[in-house]
Each structure stands twice: as structure tokens, then as C-alpha cells.
Scaffold this motif. Structure first.
Motif, PDB file in Angstrom:
ATOM      1  N   THR A 167      29.550  -8.886  -6.589  1.00 27.76           N
ATOM      2  CA  THR A 167      29.414 -10.293  -6.962  1.00 27.76           C
ATOM      3  C   THR A 167      29.414 -11.194  -5.729  1.00 27.76           C
ATOM      4  OG1 THR A 167      30.569  -9.836  -9.030  1.00 27.76           O
ATOM      5  CG2 THR A 167      30.410 -12.123  -8.356  1.00 27.76           C
ATOM      6  N   THR A 168      30.308 -10.923  -4.798  1.00 31.99           N
ATOM      7  CA  THR A 168      30.350 -11.772  -3.596  1.00 31.99           C
ATOM      8  C   THR A 168      29.064 -11.650  -2.785  1.00 31.99           C
ATOM      9  OG1 THR A 168      31.483  -9.970  -2.452  1.00 31.99           O
ATOM     10  CG2 THR A 168      32.853 -11.684  -3.413  1.00 31.99           C
ATOM     11  N   ARG A 169      28.443 -10.463  -2.782  1.00 35.55           N
ATOM     12  CA  ARG A 169      27.178 -10.328  -2.063  1.00 35.55           C
ATOM     13  C   ARG A 169      26.083 -11.166  -2.711  1.00 35.55           C
ATOM     14  NH1 ARG A 169      27.420  -3.790  -0.888  1.00 35.55           N
ATOM     15  NH2 ARG A 169      28.824  -3.918   0.920  1.00 35.55           N
ATOM     16  N   ARG A 170      26.080 -11.194  -4.048  1.00 37.26           N
ATOM     17  CA  ARG A 170      25.085 -12.036  -4.727  1.00 37.26           C
ATOM     18  C   ARG A 170      25.342 -13.505  -4.430  1.00 37.26           C
ATOM     19  NH1 ARG A 170      26.241  -8.632  -9.013  1.00 37.26           N
ATOM     20  NH2 ARG A 170      27.380 -10.281 -10.100  1.00 37.26           N
ATOM     21  N   GLY A 190      27.368 -16.973  -9.639  1.00 34.78           N
ATOM     22  CA  GLY A 190      28.089 -15.717  -9.838  1.00 34.78           C
ATOM     23  C   GLY A 190      29.590 -15.935  -9.874  1.00 34.78           C
ATOM     24  N   ARG A 191      30.264 -15.158 -10.705  1.00 34.97           N
ATOM     25  CA  ARG A 191      31.732 -15.235 -10.821  1.00 34.97           C
ATOM     26  C   ARG A 191      32.318 -13.825 -10.814  1.00 34.97           C
ATOM     27  NH1 ARG A 191      30.366 -19.395  -9.614  1.00 34.97           N
ATOM     28  NH2 ARG A 191      30.738 -21.432 -10.562  1.00 34.97           N
ATOM     29  N   LEU A 192      33.497 -13.705 -10.238  1.00 35.61           N
ATOM     30  CA  LEU A 192      34.150 -12.411 -10.149  1.00 35.61           C
ATOM     31  C   LEU A 192      34.624 -11.966 -11.529  1.00 35.61           C
ATOM     32  CD1 LEU A 192      36.312 -13.005  -6.952  1.00 35.61           C
ATOM     33  CD2 LEU A 192      34.092 -11.911  -7.121  1.00 35.61           C
ATOM     34  N   PRO A 193      34.509 -10.674 -11.852  1.00 34.09           N
ATOM     35  CA  PRO A 193      34.969 -10.206 -13.164  1.00 34.09           C
ATOM     36  C   PRO A 193      36.489 -10.311 -13.280  1.00 34.09           C
ATOM     37  CG  PRO A 193      34.346  -8.359 -11.759  1.00 34.09           C
ATOM     38  CD  PRO A 193      33.940  -9.588 -11.022  1.00 34.09           C
ATOM     39  N   VAL A 194      36.949 -10.759 -14.437  1.00 35.25           N
ATOM     40  CA  VAL A 194      38.387 -10.894 -14.714  1.00 35.25           C
ATOM     41  C   VAL A 194      38.738 -10.001 -15.891  1.00 35.25           C
ATOM     42  CG1 VAL A 194      40.254 -12.484 -15.306  1.00 35.25           C
ATOM     43  CG2 VAL A 194      38.358 -13.274 -13.874  1.00 35.25           C
ATOM     44  N   GLY A 195      39.707  -9.111 -15.704  1.00 33.42           N
ATOM     45  CA  GLY A 195      40.114  -8.207 -16.768  1.00 33.42           C
ATOM     46  C   GLY A 195      41.103  -8.858 -17.720  1.00 33.42           C
TER      47      GLY A 195
END
Length: 488
Positions: free
Chosen positions: A195-198, A206-211
Motif C-alpha cells: 500500500t505504501t508503494r502505491r 490508498g489506505r493501510l489495511p486494518v484488522g
């Protein structure tokens, strides 16, 4: 790098190995202490038993002499599972007992010793270990009583064998658990890395996945997502500002150039040149004011103005703005009033004064009642042209408001009105840059407050709502809580 290489380089796997080493060390120490304690208990039992038997045989020797001693040793040596017995003369000749051989010098030394031995009935040539006590009797005779240590050795071997398997199982399970945890963490880190690369490639949505676990990685992802949302909003705002500057400032710059070109082409006298220069300077002043307003908005939104914050009274700001703008309002046919009460706050006085001045300027420009709406009668007309500046405290907020009796802003346009360079349809015929409410909103946000646009029935009431400083009584109460109370 291979997948296994990435796996063993993860922090989770390394922490697991450290934890595994510490746990194995703890388990080995615990088992070692258990083995040592078991060995000590068996040794104590042996010494107690031997001491009791030495006492009994010494008593027999004292009562029945050498003959009684030899008979007693012979009987005891024939018992199943008997201890070790040996009676020798002062010259070392064996008289009775079940010991076939001993390590050299054992019988010559009184007291306890651990030695190799063989029983008389042993057919093999294997030495055994025993804990023995040698006692010198009267007349130089020597008595040896001891106990075989095979039981102690066998028990110690059982414990050592169990310890080896236990530590092996712990190591295997620990490494397996470490690989499982590291792979799980690595999978989430890889998802975040993708995600950070995108995002770095330009996709700010883009957002980081949150569990669902809510662990430290989820909390980190939530905070980073909030930061990304803020960055995206700032980037969108920057793009919007750039577009607005290109669109809205192009017209006055083109007008400025055309006037200069027209003056060069058509003006012939000094007076015409002077008039053209005056219009150019006036247009340039407008552009400078626009850029100054943009710089102040950027300064407020970036938080740079927080370094110049201080405590002051909002009533002084309201009175100062009233004094500054009252002549301008009178020239425009308006009546400017002020109503203020002590209202202390912490903030940037320059920015708050500028924000309140913008609201007053807007009220003077756009707050005039429509001619058809003016009631008859001089007093009534004067009343509808009033603008009221008010500073007061309400609860835990300081309210700096400007109320006019103009056409107001429809409720559906109020959110849109605070955007940069936005000029509503009713105000397009009047001069202005469309940055006044934007600056006021940015200043309110900088101070943790908000700009509220409401209805004055008729007219507009624009309010800067900013958190207030605690009242003196509140501060005194807070200080009192920190002081240790005397118990009556």
C-alpha cells in the motif's frame, strides 16, 4: 531475498528466539535445581541411615566385644539389599563384611567418602559407587558402613533424560510458534508495504489495511491512515488553491496588462498617464491583498502561527475592530455597534483580529438590507442598517460574532461559502477576492474552534467560536486539587 530469509529477519521471529532462549534457560535451571535437590535428599537419607547403623554396631562392640561385632556384621551382610559392611584389624586384614574390594586408602581415613567398590558376591569386574563412613573402633579395629549410590545415579539419569526431552520439545515448539507468528506478521507488513508503494507512486487514496484484533499494528495503521487522510486533504487543498489562483488571478493580471497597454497606446498627456498609473497601483494593491490573505490562510492551516499565541481578552479585540471600522461603516451608511464582556482566550491575537475584521468588512459590503425590504421611518431604516460586533463567553467557548441585517447566506450555501475564492451569486457584482470567510474559518480551526454561519432573521450572523481559558475560579480549583489537603 528468499521467503525464509525474510522470515528469519523479522523482528517477531528474532523476539521469539530470544524468548525461546530465555524460556529454555529457565526450564533447564528449574530441572537442574530439581535434580540437585533430589540428589541432596537421597544423600541425607543415606547418611542418616548409616549414622544410625554405626551407632548400633558401636554399641554392640562395646557390649559384646569383637566376637559380637563380627557376628552382627555377618548377619547384617546376609540381609537382602544389605548395606556395605567391612571390619578390619589394625593392620588392615578383613575380619567380616560383604565388601570385596575398595579404592586404596579408603579404610585408612576416618569419616565420609565416596568410593568405588565391589561386593564379594559380584561375578563381574564392574566397579560400583558407594557413599561410606569409616570409623576407628577401640583397639585399632576399623569399621566401614556404606550405601550403594546406584539408586541415586538412576534417579538423576531419569531427571536428566526428562530434561533433555523437555528442552527439545520446548525448542521445537518455540521455533514452530516463532515461524507461525513471524509469517502472520510478515503477511501484514507485506500488505502495508504494498500500500505504501502505491501511495508513493502517487495514489494518495490508498489506505493501510486494518484488522479486527485492535493490536499495535492495527493502531499504527489507523494513525497512519489518519495521517494519510490529512495529507490527501492538504494536497487537494493545495491543488485547489493552485487552480483557484490560476483561474481567479488571471483576470486581474490580464486587466492590469491591458490597462497598461491601453495607456501606452492611447494616453498622450501627463494627467492620463498618472490616472493609468493610479489604476495600475490600485489593481496591484488588490492583488497584494489577495496574496497576503492566501499566505495568512496557509500560515494558519499549517499551524505555523501557534508559536505566537498568548493570553488576551477577546473584548479588547472587538473594541479595537469597532474603533477601526466605525468610520468606514458610517461612510457606507451603516451603523457599527459593539457589545463586549470580558472573555479571555489563548491564541494568536493578530490572526483573530484579522478574522474578525474580515467578518466586519463582509458585513459592511454585503450586509446592507435590500431597498425593498427597508421599512418606512428614519428610525426603522437606521435599525436595519446596524451591524453588531459582540464578544462574550458562553460555557467553555469564546464567541466573537458579527451580526448584520442584509440578505444573509442561504443555509445550503454556507458550507460552500467558506471555500477559497468562492463568491456567491449575490456578491459577484461587488469587489472582493472571496477569501475573507476562508481566512476566518482557517483561523478558527487553528485555535481548535470553528466558524459558524447562522441566520439573523433577517441577515447573517458569523461567529468565531474558540475554546476559552479556564475562569479564575476554575484555575483556582484546579490548583487547589494539586495542593495536599490538611486532614482535620
Amino acid at each position: 531475498m528468499t521467503a525464509f530469509g525474510k522470515l528469519i529477519r523479522t523482528t517477531a521471529f528474532r523476539l521469539t528466539l530470544v524468548y525461546l532462549f530465555l524460556f529454555a534457560l529457565f526450564a533447564a535451571s528449574l530441572l537442574g535445581y530439581f535434580a540437585w535437590n533430589t540428589r541432596r535428599l537421597i544423600t541425607e537419607q543415606i547418611t542418616t541411615t548409616v549414622n544410625v547403623e554405626v551407632s548400633e554396631i558401636s554399641d554392640i562392640y562395646a557390649r559384646r566385644g569383637l566376637r559380637g561385632l563380627i557376628l552382627s556384621i555377618g548377619n547384617r551382610s546376609l540381609r537382602p539389599g544389605a548395606n556395605l559392611y567391612l571390619v578390619t584389624t589394625p593392620t588392615g586384614q578383613a575380619l567380616a563384611g560383604n565388601v570385596g574390594s575398595l579404592a586404596p586408602g579408603v579404610m585408612a581415613t576416618s569419616g565420609w567418602s565416596e568410593t568405588a567398590y565391589r561386593r564379594m558376591e559380584d561375578q563381574d569386574n564392574t566397579d560400583h559407587r558407594a557413599l561410606v563412613r569409616v570409623t576407628e573402633m577401640t583397639n585399632g579395629f576399623r569399621l566401614l558402613i556404606g550405601r550403594d549410590l546406584e539408586e541415586r545415579r538412576r534417579l538423576f539419569g531419569i531427571v536428566a533424560h526428562a530434561a533433555q526431552w523437555s528442552i527439545l520439545v520446548v525448542v521445537v515448539l518455540g521455533i514452530g510458534g516463532g515461524i507461525f507468528v513471524a509469517r502472520r506478521v510478515l503477511r501484514r507488513i507485506d500488505a502495508m508495504t504494498g500500500t505504501t508503494r502505491r501511495i508513493m507512486a502517487g495514489d494518495l487514496s490508498g489506505r493501510l489495511p486494518v484488522g479486527r484484533s485492535g493490536d499495535e499494528l492495527d493502531r499504527l495503521a489507523e494513525n497512519l491512515n489518519a495521517m494519510l487522510e490529512r495529507i490527501e486533504a492538504l494536497m487537494m487543498g493545495l491543488k485547489e488553491v493552485s487552480d483557484n489562483i490560476a483561474h481567479d488571478l488571471k483576470t486581474p493580471l490580464t486587466r492590469l496588462r491591458n490597462r497598461a497597454e491601453e495607456a501606452l497606446a492611447s494616453s498622450g498627456s501627463e494627467g492620463e498617464y498618472r490616472a493609468a498609473l493610479e489604476r495600475t497601483i490600485e489593481e496591484s494593491d488588490g492583488l497584494i491583498r489577495t496574496f497576503n490573505a492566501l499566505l495568512m490562510i496557509a500560515r494558519a492551516e499549517s499551524g505555523q502561527a501557534r508559536g505566537n499565541m498568548d493570553d488576551f481578552d477577546a473584548a479588547d479585540v472587538a473594541n479595537g475592530i469597532h474603533e477601526l471600522y466605525e468610520p468606514l461603516a458610517e461612510d457606507d451608511g451603516m451603523i457599527l455597534h459593539v457589545k463586549s464582556a470580558p472573555a479571555r482566550l489563548h491564541g494568536n491575537r493578530e490572526l483573530i483580529s484579522q478574522a474578525l475584521a474580515n467578518l466586519v468588512e463582509n458585513a459592511i459590503k454585503y450586509g446592507k438590507p435590500a431597498p425593498s425590504a427597508q421599512p418606512l421611518g428614519a428610525d426603522a431604516v437606521a435599525g436595519t442598517k446596524e451591524i453588531l460586533i459582540e464578544a462574550r463567553r458562553e460555557g467553555d467557548q469564546i464567541l466573537l460574532s458579527v451580526r448584520d441585517h442584509g440578505p444573509g447566506i442561504p443555509e445550503g450555501d454556507r458550507k460552500h461559502a467558506v471555500e477559497r475564492f468562492v463568491r456567491l451569486e449575490a456578491s459577484r457584482t461587488l469587489p472582493g477576492s472571496g477569501l475573507g470567510l476562508s481566512l476566518a474559518s482557517a483561523v478558527a480551526t487553528l485555535h481548535g474552534g470553528e466558524l459558524r454561519l447562522g441566520d439573523s432573521y433577517p441577515g447573517l450572523i458569523a461567529t468565531l467560536a474558540i475554546p476559552a481559558l479556564p475562569a479564575a475560579s476554575d484555575r483556582l480549583a484546579a490548583q487547589t486539587q494539586d495542593v495536599p489537603q490538611k486532614v482535620a
